[in-house]
Design an enzyme around this catalytic site. Structure first.
Site, PDB file in Angstrom:
ATOM      1  CE  LYS A  11      40.003  74.165  32.616  1.00  0.00           C
ATOM      2  NZ  LYS A  11      40.129  75.107  33.760  1.00  0.00           N
ATOM      3  CE1 TYR A  51      40.440  79.760  30.690  1.00  0.00           C
ATOM      4  CE2 TYR A  51      42.233  78.606  29.597  1.00  0.00           C
ATOM      5  CZ  TYR A  51      41.067  78.588  30.337  1.00  0.00           C
ATOM      6  OH  TYR A  51      40.530  77.393  30.736  1.00  0.00           O
ATOM      7  CG  PHE A  59      44.953  82.650  37.840  1.00  0.00           C
ATOM      8  CD1 PHE A  59      44.338  82.278  36.655  1.00  0.00           C
ATOM      9  CD2 PHE A  59      44.185  83.332  38.789  1.00  0.00           C
ATOM     10  CE1 PHE A  59      43.013  82.582  36.399  1.00  0.00           C
ATOM     11  CE2 PHE A  59      42.858  83.645  38.544  1.00  0.00           C
ATOM     12  CZ  PHE A  59      42.273  83.274  37.349  1.00  0.00           C
ATOM     13  NE  ARG A  87      30.361  77.698  35.293  1.00  0.00           N
ATOM     14  CZ  ARG A  87      31.602  78.221  35.362  1.00  0.00           C
ATOM     15  NH1 ARG A  87      32.335  78.368  34.259  1.00  0.00           N
ATOM     16  NH2 ARG A  87      32.111  78.570  36.511  1.00  0.00           N
ATOM     17  CB  THR A  93      36.584  77.830  40.185  1.00  0.00           C
ATOM     18  OG1 THR A  93      35.554  78.499  39.464  1.00  0.00           O
ATOM     19  CG2 THR A  93      37.915  78.006  39.479  1.00  0.00           C
ATOM     20  CG  ASN A 114      39.574  73.788  37.261  1.00  0.00           C
ATOM     21  OD1 ASN A 114      39.935  73.637  36.087  1.00  0.00           O
ATOM     22  ND2 ASN A 114      39.050  74.913  37.707  1.00  0.00           N
ATOM     23  CG  HIS A 117      36.422  76.282  29.751  1.00  0.00           C
ATOM     24  ND1 HIS A 117      36.587  77.492  30.375  1.00  0.00           N
ATOM     25  CD2 HIS A 117      35.554  76.507  28.714  1.00  0.00           C
ATOM     26  CE1 HIS A 117      35.874  78.406  29.740  1.00  0.00           C
ATOM     27  NE2 HIS A 117      35.227  77.835  28.735  1.00  0.00           N
ATOM     28  CD  GLU A 128      34.190  80.272  26.396  1.00  0.00           C
ATOM     29  OE1 GLU A 128      34.521  81.076  27.278  1.00  0.00           O
ATOM     30  OE2 GLU A 128      33.655  79.169  26.648  1.00  0.00           O
TER      31      GLU A 128
END
Ligand code: ADP
Ligand code: MG
Length: 140
Positions: A11, A51, A59, A87, A93, A114, A117, A128
């Site tokens: 990110k 998203y 958010f 993950r 998160t 964070n 993704h 995705e």
């Protein structure tokens, strides 16, 4: 266990701090292989589409602002049980809840910024991956 694929994004908070290599190294050390990678600056349309599942969450607008605030690195990762493996190394998160040794514990700035993704299921991984990559751009 089967070798599968998952989708990852490094990110804008991480690219801004020059952490592309550091994050990728943690992914590789966790047993994942980068089989496709490109650095892009997401358009608003791409962020909103990617998203869309979070459209009703409070958010959503800020998340789309953040994801278009700088470059990101989109990647396809391959490995045994890739979705779970990714993950696990990403961490929770919210970095305040993330375990030691995870990417988010090491690098995340906040619950929003964070650093990474990762897809949450094999089904979403396929969706995705197809959102950002053509089949010929993935070389396993
Ligand atoms: P994850 O990325 O761990 O799968 P989610 O799918 O729930 O988490 O959320 C997607 C992204 O939205 C998060 O990675 C984070 O950037 C952002 N986000 C999640 N929850 C919040 C929140 N409460 N406030 C701000 N941003 C959030
Ligand atoms: Mg998610």
């Amino acid at each position: 266990m089967a070798v599968t694929r998952t989708f990852s994004i490094i990110k804008p908070d991480a690219t801004r701090r020059n952490l592309t290599g550091a994050v990728t190294s943690m992914l590789e050390n966790a047993g994942l292989r980068v089989v496709a990678s490109k650095r892009i600056h997401m358009t608003r349309e791409q962020a909103e589409g990617f998203y869309a599942v979070h459209k009703e969450r409070p958010f959503y607008g800020e998340l789309c602002d953040f994801m278009t605030s700088g470059p990101v690195v989109v990647q396809v990762l391959e490995g045994e049980d890739a979705v779970k493996r990714n993950r696990d190394v990403m961490g929770a998160t919210n970095p305040a809840d993330a375990a030691e040794g995870t990417i988010r514990k090491s690098f995340a700035e906040s619950i929003e910024a964070n650093s990474v993704h990762g897809s949450d299921s094999d089904e979403n991984a396929a969706i995705e991956i197809a959102f950002f990559f053509k089949p010929e751009e993935i070389v396993g």
